[in-house]
Write a protein that holds these residues in place. Structure first.
Motif, PDB file in Angstrom:
ATOM      1  N   ASN A 249       2.737   5.710   6.389  1.00 21.14           N
ATOM      2  CA  ASN A 249       2.455   6.530   5.209  1.00 21.14           C
ATOM      3  C   ASN A 249       3.227   6.100   3.970  1.00 21.14           C
ATOM      4  OD1 ASN A 249       0.615   8.076   6.585  1.00 21.14           O
ATOM      5  ND2 ASN A 249       2.195   9.459   7.370  1.00 21.14           N
ATOM      6  N   ASP A 250       4.094   5.102   4.096  1.00 20.97           N
ATOM      7  CA  ASP A 250       4.818   4.615   2.927  1.00 20.97           C
ATOM      8  C   ASP A 250       3.988   3.659   2.085  1.00 20.97           C
ATOM      9  OD1 ASP A 250       6.907   6.110   3.700  1.00 20.97           O
ATOM     10  OD2 ASP A 250       8.265   4.461   4.187  1.00 20.97           O
ATOM     11  N   LEU A 251       2.870   3.168   2.645  1.00 23.93           N
ATOM     12  CA  LEU A 251       2.044   2.240   1.884  1.00 23.93           C
ATOM     13  C   LEU A 251       1.141   3.026   0.933  1.00 23.93           C
ATOM     14  CD1 LEU A 251       1.239  -0.141   4.843  1.00 23.93           C
ATOM     15  CD2 LEU A 251       2.620  -0.696   2.836  1.00 23.93           C
ATOM     16  N   PRO A 252       0.813   2.436  -0.218  1.00 23.01           N
ATOM     17  CA  PRO A 252      -0.006   3.183  -1.178  1.00 23.01           C
ATOM     18  C   PRO A 252      -1.434   3.342  -0.653  1.00 23.01           C
ATOM     19  CG  PRO A 252       0.237   0.920  -1.903  1.00 23.01           C
ATOM     20  CD  PRO A 252       1.093   1.066  -0.670  1.00 23.01           C
ATOM     21  N   HIS A 253      -2.032   4.501  -0.860  1.00 24.53           N
ATOM     22  CA  HIS A 253      -3.416   4.670  -0.434  1.00 24.53           C
ATOM     23  C   HIS A 253      -4.289   4.887  -1.655  1.00 24.53           C
ATOM     24  CE1 HIS A 253      -2.743   8.945  -1.086  1.00 24.53           C
ATOM     25  NE2 HIS A 253      -1.583   8.749  -0.494  1.00 24.53           N
ATOM     26  N   THR A 254      -5.583   4.694  -1.461  1.00 20.29           N
ATOM     27  CA  THR A 254      -6.512   4.804  -2.570  1.00 20.29           C
ATOM     28  C   THR A 254      -6.467   6.209  -3.152  1.00 20.29           C
ATOM     29  OG1 THR A 254      -7.851   3.414  -1.165  1.00 20.29           O
ATOM     30  CG2 THR A 254      -8.851   4.124  -3.214  1.00 20.29           C
ATOM     31  N   GLY A 255      -6.509   6.281  -4.467  1.00 15.92           N
ATOM     32  CA  GLY A 255      -6.521   7.586  -5.115  1.00 15.92           C
ATOM     33  C   GLY A 255      -5.133   8.125  -5.397  1.00 15.92           C
ATOM     34  N   MET A 256      -4.121   7.384  -4.989  1.00 13.96           N
ATOM     35  CA  MET A 256      -2.750   7.830  -5.237  1.00 13.96           C
ATOM     36  C   MET A 256      -2.388   7.438  -6.668  1.00 13.96           C
ATOM     37  SD  MET A 256       0.636   6.609  -3.181  1.00 13.96           S
ATOM     38  CE  MET A 256       0.896   5.082  -4.068  1.00 13.96           C
ATOM     39  N   ASP A 257      -2.077   8.404  -7.517  1.00 15.77           N
ATOM     40  CA  ASP A 257      -1.730   7.999  -8.880  1.00 15.77           C
ATOM     41  C   ASP A 257      -0.228   7.790  -9.024  1.00 15.77           C
ATOM     42  OD1 ASP A 257      -1.592  10.700  -8.447  1.00 15.77           O
ATOM     43  OD2 ASP A 257      -2.142  11.268 -10.479  1.00 15.77           O
TER      44      ASP A 257
END
Ligand SMILES: [Zn+2]
Length: 596
Positions: A249-257
């Motif tokens: 969960n530390d990696l950026p996911h789509t839609g994360m601003d």
């Protein structure tokens, strides 16, 4: 013409976690060629005894078996032989750290020291490595991710790779399996990001941020960048956090601003590892030049190699625009709090802590906070202090940045090891300042660093407040329960959870717990007759005031104990940083952080 030393590595039995590794020498030592495996891996100062994972080993020439004698724990000698010799090893690979080797049906990973034999006397020669795929159709999509130069292999595929010498061979970890790949250029150098594990990562975001980070660091040390290629090997797992392994969960996911705390932790680790490309891998202690992989290598300088790297990992995120100023100041506040809560800082200097890394830092135990200081934590604050001191005393003309660049030019670029007094001498020469007193106190003595005085020069105030918790832990945003605990009491322990119970992990010097006879390993089951759990422990504790006596029921091994403890008031020992509006300070701060 003699052929280079040739290795091959084959994930022969992923189900049993076994690699088959070969090493062929065409013209072995006529008196009997010796082969060895390192006992440690550069970058991690712990004796790991990689030879213990060798399951079987044999030597042969063609089909003729050769006699092989084991000389000691990690050296083997083959009988004198006139002709090519091949040593074949079966290596068990189930090391879950990032320092050894790991193999199962989902992926393979190895560091050179755990699988590649060193050919004694031939360490400087060029080598070739054939990386072979596992057998079977279920592995047909596997590829290879490594920064090791390719010889015949196609990009990201199995085949032949090469290295200029043994040290370079073991400097490139290798990941085998299926991974998501992204590529970018920074400073003209190809950078790859290979992520394995189950994850749903916004690769565009990740690539964009890593590119910014890498460009900032290349610019910091100056172009050209010293590497031909760089690979971020990322393994995303449920819950872990070391150099290459990150929490999924530390990696950026789509839609994360806005980047969350976890993603910043990941970027901080990437920044740290990347800074090591210069500091410790190329600018390195004379004691590591060359590495002696057969025994401990001692240096008193890890506070500069690990500590300054820790200082710059977050600072360069701020300068790259990847971490807001206030987040950075919060992080600094937590680091200061954590150092000042460690009574061991009064007993061990960072020079001693560096020297004893092999037996202390890497083998920490329940008494570590009472006995020692971290060359990472204090080292990074020495970096901060030195940087601010230089900036202040040179009127902003010089900084620690200039010292790092001078170390790079003087030592790193030329492949010369830094002598034990080299950091201090370089700092004095570059800045024209007399720094003997500073280094004497910060590095070779246990006096506290003049952080408050130095932070004021960049318009930052350091303030004390009470801890937010009755047990010692990293300070963070308080929960509602913890807010009320601010007026509370301190037990002087660190705790963990074990099977639904509260377990004492550390008993801190001079605290109420130590006075009452509580010991690390004790399980606390009740407080004044009420059941204690990891979830309600803080809350129960918050009902007491300083001077109250509390009865604890505890288990030590299988024996029940009843302890009476007089609770002490929690001293204010949490530091927080905030900017003030002093205009001169603000100007200096902008120069330091590269932002308002
Ligand atoms: Zn490091």
């Amino acid at each position: 013409m003699t052929l280079p030393i040739r290795y091959s590595i084959f994930p022969g039995n992923p189900e049993a976690h076994l690699f088959e590794v070969r090493c062929t020498v065409d013209n072995p030592d006529p008196w009997g060629q010796t082969f060895s495996l390192p006992i440690w891996i550069p970058g991690s100062y712990l004796i790991r005894e990689f030879a213990k994972h060798v399951v079987r080993i044999r030597a042969q020439s063609g089909r003729k078996l050769l006699r092989m004698v084991k000389l000691d724990k990690n050296n083997w000698q083959v009988e004198p032989f006139d002709g090519p010799v091949t040593v074949t090893m079966e290596v068990y690979a189930w090391d879950l750290s990032v320092r050894g080797a790991h193999l199962d049906t989902t992926h393979g990973f190895f560091n050179g020291p755990s699988v590649f034999l060193k050919v004694e006397g031939r360490e400087e020669e060029a080598v070739e490595v054939e990386i072979l795929p596992p057998k079977g159709t279920k592995y047909r999509n596997w590829g290879v991710a490594t920064a090791m130069p390719r010889k015949g292999a196609k990009p990201y595929l199995f085949g032949t790779y090469e290295a200029a010498n043994y040290d370079e061979l073991i400097d490139h970890p290798v990941e085998l399996g299926t991974f998501e790949l992204a590529t970018f250029k920074a400073g003209g150098v190809q950078h790859d990001v290979a992520i394995t594990g189950r994850h749903r990562t916004d690769m565009r975001r990740l690539t964009k941020d890593l590119k910014t980070l890498c460009e900032t660091q290349i610019e910091f040390f100056g172009t050209p960048a010293p590497m031909d290629r760089y690979v971020f090997l990322v393994t995303a797992v449920g819950d872990a956090s070391t150099a290459l392994i990150c929490a999924r969960n530390d990696l950026p996911h789509t839609g994360m601003d806005k980047p969350g705390g976890g993603y910043r932790t990941f970027l901080g680790l990437a920044s740290h590892e990347y800074f090591h490309t210069w500091n410790v891998k190329r600018i390195k202690p004379a004691a590591f030049t060359p590495y002696d992989l057969d025994r401990e290598n001692y240096t008193t300088l890890l506070w500069a190699f690990e500590g300054f790297t820790s200082y710059y990992d977050d600072l360069l995120l701020v300068r790259a625009g990847l971490m807001p100023r206030n987040t950075y100041l919060d992080t600094l506040g937590r680091n200061i709090t954590s150092l000042l809560r460690t009574s061991g800082r009064k007993k061990q200097t960072v020079a001693e802590s560096s020297f004893d890394a092999w037996i202390k830092y890497y083998r920490s135990d329940e008494n570590t906070p009472n006995a020692g200081v971290s060359y990472y934590g204090k080292g990074s604050l020495i970096g901060l202090s030195l940087d601010l001191l230089i900036r202040n005393q040179t009127g902003g003309r010089k900084s620690l940045d200039d010292v790092m660049r001078a170390l790079w030019k003087r030592y790193g670029m030329k492949g010369i090891g830094v002598p034990e007094d080299g950091i201090e001498k370089t700092a004095e020469q570059v800045t024209g300042l007399k720094l003997k007193r500073f280094f004497g106190q910060a590095v070779r003595a246990t006096a506290d660093l003049p952080l408050q005085k130095l932070l004021v020069t960049v318009g930052v105030d350091l303030a004390l407040r009470p801890p937010r918790s009755g047990v010692d832990r990293r300070e963070r945003k308080p929960t509602r329960a913890e807010k009320t605990a601010e007026r509370g009491v301190a037990l002087g322990v660190r705790t963990g959870a074990e099977g639904g119970n509260v377990r004492i992990t550390h008993v801190l010097d001079g605290g109420a717990a130590q006075k009452s006879g509580l010991a690390s390993g004790d399980i606390v089951i009740a407080m004044d007759g009420l059941r204690v759990t990891p979830d309600n422990f803080e809350n129960q504790l918050s009902r007491y005031r300083a001077g109250d006596t509390v009865t604890l029921h505890t288990f030590r091994r299988d024996e029940l104990n009843v302890l009476n403890m007089t609770l002490a008031a929690a001293r204010p020992d949490a530091w927080s940083l905030s900017v003030n509006d002093n205009p001169a300070g603000a100007r200096n701060r902008k120069r330091w952080l590269g932002t308002d």
